[in-house]
Design a protein around this motif. Sequence first.
Motif, PDB file in Angstrom:
ATOM      1  N   GLN A  62      75.121  45.012  64.316  1.00 28.59           N
ATOM      2  CA  GLN A  62      73.691  44.845  64.492  1.00 28.59           C
ATOM      3  C   GLN A  62      72.943  44.903  63.173  1.00 28.59           C
ATOM      4  O   GLN A  62      71.729  44.779  63.150  1.00 28.59           O
ATOM      5  N   ASN A  82      72.364  49.649  75.650  1.00 30.74           N
ATOM      6  CA  ASN A  82      73.175  48.645  74.980  1.00 30.74           C
ATOM      7  C   ASN A  82      72.463  47.305  74.917  1.00 30.74           C
ATOM      8  O   ASN A  82      72.572  46.576  73.943  1.00 30.74           O
ATOM      9  N   ILE A 123      73.019  54.914  68.016  1.00 23.65           N
ATOM     10  CA  ILE A 123      73.948  53.789  68.035  1.00 23.65           C
ATOM     11  C   ILE A 123      75.055  54.028  67.013  1.00 23.65           C
ATOM     12  O   ILE A 123      76.239  53.809  67.291  1.00 23.65           O
ATOM     13  N   PHE A 131      69.997  46.916  71.881  1.00 28.70           N
ATOM     14  CA  PHE A 131      70.409  47.048  70.482  1.00 28.70           C
ATOM     15  C   PHE A 131      69.694  46.082  69.562  1.00 28.70           C
ATOM     16  O   PHE A 131      69.443  46.376  68.406  1.00 28.70           O
ATOM     17  N   ALA A 174      77.053  49.345  65.411  1.00 32.59           N
ATOM     18  CA  ALA A 174      75.880  49.485  64.552  1.00 32.59           C
ATOM     19  C   ALA A 174      75.962  48.522  63.378  1.00 32.59           C
ATOM     20  O   ALA A 174      74.967  47.916  62.986  1.00 32.59           O
ATOM     21  N   CYS A 196      79.520  47.472  71.471  1.00 32.45           N
ATOM     22  CA  CYS A 196      78.781  48.341  72.376  1.00 32.45           C
ATOM     23  C   CYS A 196      79.080  49.793  72.039  1.00 32.45           C
ATOM     24  O   CYS A 196      80.103  50.109  71.467  1.00 32.45           O
TER      25      CYS A 196
END
Lengths: 510, 366
Positions: free
Chosen positions: B248, A363, B237, A366, B245, A354
């Motif tokens: 992801q 969040n 992010i 994402f 990041a 996060c």
Amino acid sequence: MTGRTPSGAGALGLEAVGISMRFGGVLALDDVSIRVEAGTVHALLGENGAGKSTLVKCLMGFHRMTAGQIVIGHREVEIPDPRAAHARGLGMVYQHFTLVPSLTGTENLVISRARVPAVIDWRNERAALARFLEAMPFTAPLDVPAQRLAAGERQKLEILKQLYLGRRILILDEPTSVLTPEEADELLGTLRALVRTGRLTVLMITHKLREVSAFADTVSVLRQGRHVGTARVQDLDQPTMAAMMIGERPAPAGTARGTTAGPVALQLREVRAPDRTGRKVIAIDSLSVRGGEIVGVAGVAGNGQTELMEILTGQRRLESGTILVDGRPYVPSRAAMQAAGVRCLPEEPLRNACAARMSLVENLAFRTFDRRADDRRRFWLDRARLRIHARDLAARFRIRAGSVEHPIASLSGGNVQRAVLARELTGTVRVLVVANPCFGLDVAAVAEVRARILTVRNGGAAVLLVSEDLDEVLDLADRILVMSEGRIVHATRQADANVGVIGRHMAGRA
Amino acid sequence: MTAAAVPGTPDAAFDRSLAAARRHGEAVIVPLGALVAGLLAFALFLGIVGRSPAEFYGLVYQAAYGSTFAWENTLARTAPLLLAALCTALPARLGMIMIGGEGAIVLGGVAAGIFAMLYPALPGVLGIGGMVAVAALAGGTWIGTIGFLRHLRGVNETIASLLMAYVAIALMNHLVEGPFRDAASLNKPSTAPLSDGFRIGTIPGLDVHWGLAIGIAACVLCWVLLERTTWGFAARIVGGNVRAAQVQGLPVGRLMVGFSVLGGACAGIAGMIEVAAVHGAANASLAAGYGYTGILIAFLARHHMLAILPVATLLAGFEAASGLVQRRMDLPDATVLVLQGMVFVALLAGEALHGRLAWFRAPGRQ
């Protein structure tokens, strides 16, 4: 500080009497009584979370005990803070060194004294140190900056420092965790020799049964905050020690299965990567997870689990080897994750998954912020849609937050984990990689998280669960692997799981 | 607040607005407080050197905001500052602290000057468009390289960008005094003066060049990019938590380099504006310190694109007034730099308070 340490040199005995430690609603230590005889090496054994560190911190004055007494050398003492502990002859050697890296050994020793003159006469100090070293059975390089010393030499220097400061009881917290096996043996041998000269008493926290058998005189076992037993090492064998550490567990009841395991979804082949220190290697020859099954990786923290997670999330580069998802080579990029349906839940979600200062809405977005409903890439952020999405997830996953616009850092640990789960478990999940999902959560949240992981599994996804909590692995996993020193050392099915064998592998000894 | 207000009542609405004010207020009140603290410290300094702070600040107000002419002077200086601030603010949103805007400005300016020299016959729009393009390219490449080194090798971008700024200034001096020197510029080495087609005119009604509009547009566009597009969200992010990041699968390296290039391009355009609107040629005057003031503006604005607008106007006012005030009060030329320095130190000290002042904390877990 009342009273002084018993005068004279030489080892002292230490006794913890009925120590209890409560943190808020959590009872970390429950009426623990342990006696360490003067001039012995006493090992403190236990799993993660058993209370070893807490006990030792109470002894050193870092925590104010909720109840209990400490007895040093047959006299009851008050230890309100670490300085008092030092004054009583208690010293501690930490896992991660407390030497100043840019100073030499001599300088580190001198400045660590309680009273250092404003102008230091180095010639005198060096002469005094030389005399001190003559009396020691070992030495460490004193004229080299600490950062240039090897880990084993640094540990020896730490111990020398404690002796130099006149400590008579030495507490060591996992002293060999950063050492190679050779350095570890050398260090423990040295410690034992010191103890045999009568100069020192050693209380050693460890989870390695091999070291306990080879170097300790007595061992006390803690489990879930309670003292389970103390015995002389020569009277115990390793399986018994492991059993004491892990306790009697009922044979794991098979958890409800939705589907039988499908084809192999995730595979690691001949994977090699450096660990976080760069000195050891994570070597996984073969690891596979089928759809519809949970593979649990058990192990004590620091044996390569974090690195394994980082390999799968793309944060750690592979030296060699391949990762295959559904039979195809997989490189953790966003597009590949999306296409292959791979989701990752790292441990400590607030720290690793996060952005703490971004809001809950952001969040939760994402994963989806850059895709339209039909999966095409989008350029313009649709904030209204993200808000709706966030409210929907918050309702479905019961995330309690003051407002979805608040920074996610203002949520409790359980709610942060719920949020990350909500984000990652929505959509098509083919492979789920999750680490320590229930760390720090209350009982209700733990049950909820586990139920969700099972749901994902029952939906046909392949789940790789890396956990330092053996209970969790035993409860959830269909197949259990044990990771030690960066390798998979044991594999078993849930039905055939032998807790003793698993415990021994976790502790580094077959 | 002990008892919770009943939802739906005016009390509850007030509670909600107060909560919102608390959350966002910190980002404004702390830098504002730091600004005031810096100004007070400077007042103390003035007292020590025997000048009246009241007179100083009064003169500054007059010379910066006291008349239309003063405003025009201020706004003319705001233009390059806006773009220079973006050069620090944009990479900062990704967690990179770049302080090399000065280098990008001078390279952008000299590139524009050289372009105008090489293609003097290009018609208006093409000519100016070409200058913008080469200036952006020059500045963007400069800062983008630093971003690339940071991503590839973990090079400290702060030190690297600062040192590269000196390299850039030396490069500019070499180009301006050597291969591209205008033979007619004897006293002060300079490229050939821009032909009229390349000059940027003034905004009708306001005696300020169009660079101001470019600067404002750049700030607004960057705000839109960061806050309203998916690229900007991905960048935020990365700035929020680079590990998150990575988990992801976001292209962290590409984002870092991309936004560095964008920041450098903005600074490069600032240099081009200085050449085309102010000096009319590229010479050593390009290294006027706008890049460094831009750093201060970015930090004071907490790297928020729209907040850069008022903050740049404030600092431009100080710079516009500096000549007049320093002469009037018989102070050395560096006095305004002292003021900027004090404000910056106060601001950095104030950064330590962020997140620690209980009043601003969102209710709930800490």
